[in-house]
Write an enzyme that holds these catalytic residues in place. Structure first.
Site, PDB file in Angstrom:
ATOM      1  N   HIS A  71       1.128  -1.274   0.051  1.00  0.00           N
ATOM      2  CA  HIS A  71      -0.122  -0.204  -0.224  1.00  0.00           C
ATOM      3  C   HIS A  71       0.941   1.128   0.058  1.00  0.00           C
ATOM      4  CE1 HIS A  71      -4.148  -2.305   0.411  1.00  0.00           C
ATOM      5  NE2 HIS A  71      -2.853  -3.143   1.080  1.00  0.00           N
ATOM      6  N   GLY A 120      -7.691 -12.688  -7.644  1.00  0.00           N
ATOM      7  CA  GLY A 120      -8.261 -13.357  -6.257  1.00  0.00           C
ATOM      8  C   GLY A 120      -7.217 -13.912  -5.079  1.00  0.00           C
ATOM      9  N   ALA A 121      -5.960 -14.414  -6.020  1.00  0.00           N
ATOM     10  CA  ALA A 121      -4.834 -14.610  -4.281  1.00  0.00           C
ATOM     11  C   ALA A 121      -4.136 -13.719  -4.185  1.00  0.00           C
ATOM     12  CB  ALA A 121      -4.985 -16.020  -4.548  1.00  0.00           C
ATOM     13  N   GLY A 122      -4.097 -12.625  -4.535  1.00  0.00           N
ATOM     14  CA  GLY A 122      -2.695 -11.049  -3.887  1.00  0.00           C
ATOM     15  C   GLY A 122      -2.211 -11.300  -4.848  1.00  0.00           C
ATOM     16  N   SER A 176      -5.012  -9.518 -12.266  1.00  0.00           N
ATOM     17  CA  SER A 176      -6.119  -8.846 -13.547  1.00  0.00           C
ATOM     18  C   SER A 176      -4.264  -7.760 -14.489  1.00  0.00           C
ATOM     19  CB  SER A 176      -6.340  -7.674 -12.952  1.00  0.00           C
ATOM     20  OG  SER A 176      -5.628  -6.882 -11.279  1.00  0.00           O
ATOM     21  N   GLU A 185      -6.648  -0.386 -15.982  1.00  0.00           N
ATOM     22  CA  GLU A 185      -7.685  -0.864 -14.692  1.00  0.00           C
ATOM     23  C   GLU A 185      -7.827   0.281 -13.759  1.00  0.00           C
ATOM     24  OE1 GLU A 185      -5.572  -3.726 -12.967  1.00  0.00           O
ATOM     25  OE2 GLU A 185      -6.098  -3.988 -11.285  1.00  0.00           O
ATOM     26  N   ASP A 217       1.847  -3.463 -10.239  1.00  0.00           N
ATOM     27  CA  ASP A 217       1.595  -5.225 -10.418  1.00  0.00           C
ATOM     28  C   ASP A 217       1.688  -4.967 -12.319  1.00  0.00           C
ATOM     29  OD1 ASP A 217       0.997  -5.223  -8.095  1.00  0.00           O
ATOM     30  OD2 ASP A 217      -1.320  -5.012  -8.818  1.00  0.00           O
TER      31      ASP A 217
HETATM   32  C1  GLA Z   1      -3.191  -3.920  -5.100  1.00  0.00           C
HETATM   33  C2  GLA Z   1      -3.366  -3.078  -6.427  1.00  0.00           C
HETATM   34  C3  GLA Z   1      -1.414  -2.249  -5.525  1.00  0.00           C
HETATM   35  C4  GLA Z   1      -0.882  -2.279  -4.674  1.00  0.00           C
HETATM   36  C5  GLA Z   1      -1.286  -3.227  -3.563  1.00  0.00           C
HETATM   37  C6  GLA Z   1      -1.267  -3.005  -2.099  1.00  0.00           C
HETATM   38  O1  GLA Z   1      -2.382  -5.186  -5.122  1.00  0.00           O
HETATM   39  O2  GLA Z   1      -2.856  -3.729  -6.967  1.00  0.00           O
HETATM   40  O3  GLA Z   1      -1.136  -1.410  -7.074  1.00  0.00           O
HETATM   41  O4  GLA Z   1      -1.596  -0.586  -4.159  1.00  0.00           O
HETATM   42  O5  GLA Z   1      -3.106  -3.978  -4.355  1.00  0.00           O
HETATM   43  O6  GLA Z   1       0.126  -3.081  -1.813  1.00  0.00           O
END
Ligand code: GLA
Length: 382
Positions: A33, A122-124, A128, A160, A172
């Protein structure tokens, strides 16, 4: 790698695609974040990829996108300039709109897109961004446009942010486009300054199985809180643009200026910014033990201050610590998804110990995969 996607395209549309590209998912080592707050991040690309095959659409359907994915059974048809489809194809439509503004779209009637992927959703792990970057590369290749990896990341980010409406940062898409094998990327998100750092450590991903949908809100809510914090802090420091640029030595002043929950969010961002820069230096010097302890600190800050953890993630991280892992933390936005665990070369006990601890509370075994730092986007003409 691209053969199943080419076959899938042919089965769906009755002809061969003209170009195909793939892009990876990612895990973030540290710097959570911080990207949309103008701070640093330190992600690596994972081996799981999304592959996109593209070709021209039928002559009688100008301006139409036809898209299909192995994960969903029906073909989506949409006039992408006029309307946005719902669900996963929004990302592709957003990419088309962004490529169009760059004049980097194929000059043809419509486009057909077929998608296969082994990046979990959705697994972080940023499924996307893998989709948007791969789609941008495939479509640009079809058009004969040579966009740089940074331009591709920009197209995917704006798709996005502006079209799907997720208030994400640039991490990302940038790692999906710029990743190098066996390297982590230190990206300063305000300047977009990027540095590749060798990464050979033993890293595992433990999936909680708890899924989230970012466009559904919590990321956007946190971002709004950070913006509110900046607005208030500007009274103290008028030149402040990014929350991450608040001077770490003025933490007391920050705490006095803000009320909860903005105070906790801002303390996380400022602390995480310093931690991430320090962590990158430690990684460069091979100081894995100290690097690992920063991962634990980062998790604690995410849990307690940013409140983006989940009980399942906390169970994994606590078990990793008890078992003697070098470090562990949630990765990606949080609120579910997966945790990373950093192990010594000889450690064989920690992963089973984490699985046992998780089973005891949740009655199921969390899937674990080893992570290898992989390469970014690539494409080919057919
Ligand atoms: C998601 C967002 C990223 C980043 C993370 C948290 O994956 O797509 O841009 O903000 O949360 O670090």
């Amino acid at each position: 790698m691209s053969r199943p996607t080419i076959e899938f395209f042919r089965n769906a549309f009755g002809e061969l695609p003209r170009a195909v590209a793939s892009a990876p998912g990612r895990v973030n080592l540290i710097g959570e974040h911080t990207d949309y707050n103008g701070g640093p991040v330190l992600p690596i690309a994972i081996a799981e990829r999304t592959t996109v095959a593209v070709g021209p659409g039928p002559v009688n359907a100008p301006g139409v996108l036809e898209a299909i994915s192995t994960r969903y059974d029906k073909v989506i048809r949409v006039r992408w300039q006029e309307e946005l489809p719902k669900g996963w194809a929004t990302y592709v439509a957003g990419v088309l709109r962004e490529l169009w503004t760059l004049d980097a779209l194929p000059k043809m009637n419509g486009v057909r897109v077929a998608v296969t992927s082994d990046v979990p959703v959705g697994a972080g792990v940023a499924s996307s961004a893998a989709l948007s970057v791969a789609a941008a590369k495939a479509l640009a290749t079809l058009a004969g446009s040579t966009l740089t990896p940074r331009q591709l990341a920009g197209v995917a980010f704006r798709a996005e942010y502006d079209h799907v409406g997720v208030r994400c940062g640039v991490m990302d898409q940038t790692i999906a486009a710029l990743a190098k094998r066996e390297h982590a990327l230190l990206l300063e998100c305000a300047s977009l300054d990027a540095r590749q750092i060798p990464f050979h450590a033993r890293l595992f991903l433990v999936d909680t199985g708890v899924r989230h949908n970012l466009s559904a809100g919590r990321l956007n809510e946190r971002r709004a809180e950070c913006e509110a914090a900046v607005k208030r802090l500007k009274l103290e420091l008028p030149e402040l643009v990014w929350l991450a640029s608040w001077p770490a030595e003025w933490l007391l002043r920050l705490k006095r200026a803000l009320r909860e929950p903005l105070r906790a969010r801002a303390v996380h961002v400022v602390g995480e910014t310093a931690r991430t820069r320090f962590a990158a230096q430690l990684l460069e010097r091979g100081r894995l033990k100290q690097f690992g302890s920063l991962l634990y600190e980062s998790h604690e800050s995410c849990r307690h201050l940013y409140e983006c953890s989940a009980p399942e993630l906390d169970t994994i991280v606590a078990a990793a610590k008890r078992a003697g892992a070098l470090g562990a933390r949630l990765t990606g936005a949080g609120w579910g998804g997966a945790a990373i665990v950093l192990l010594r070369k000889t450690d064989t006990k920690t992963i089973p110990a984490i699985q046992r601890a998780f089973e005891k509370v949740y009655g199921r075994t969390p899937p674990v995969t080893e992570v290898h730092a992989s390469a970014g986007v690539r494409a080919k003409h057919i």
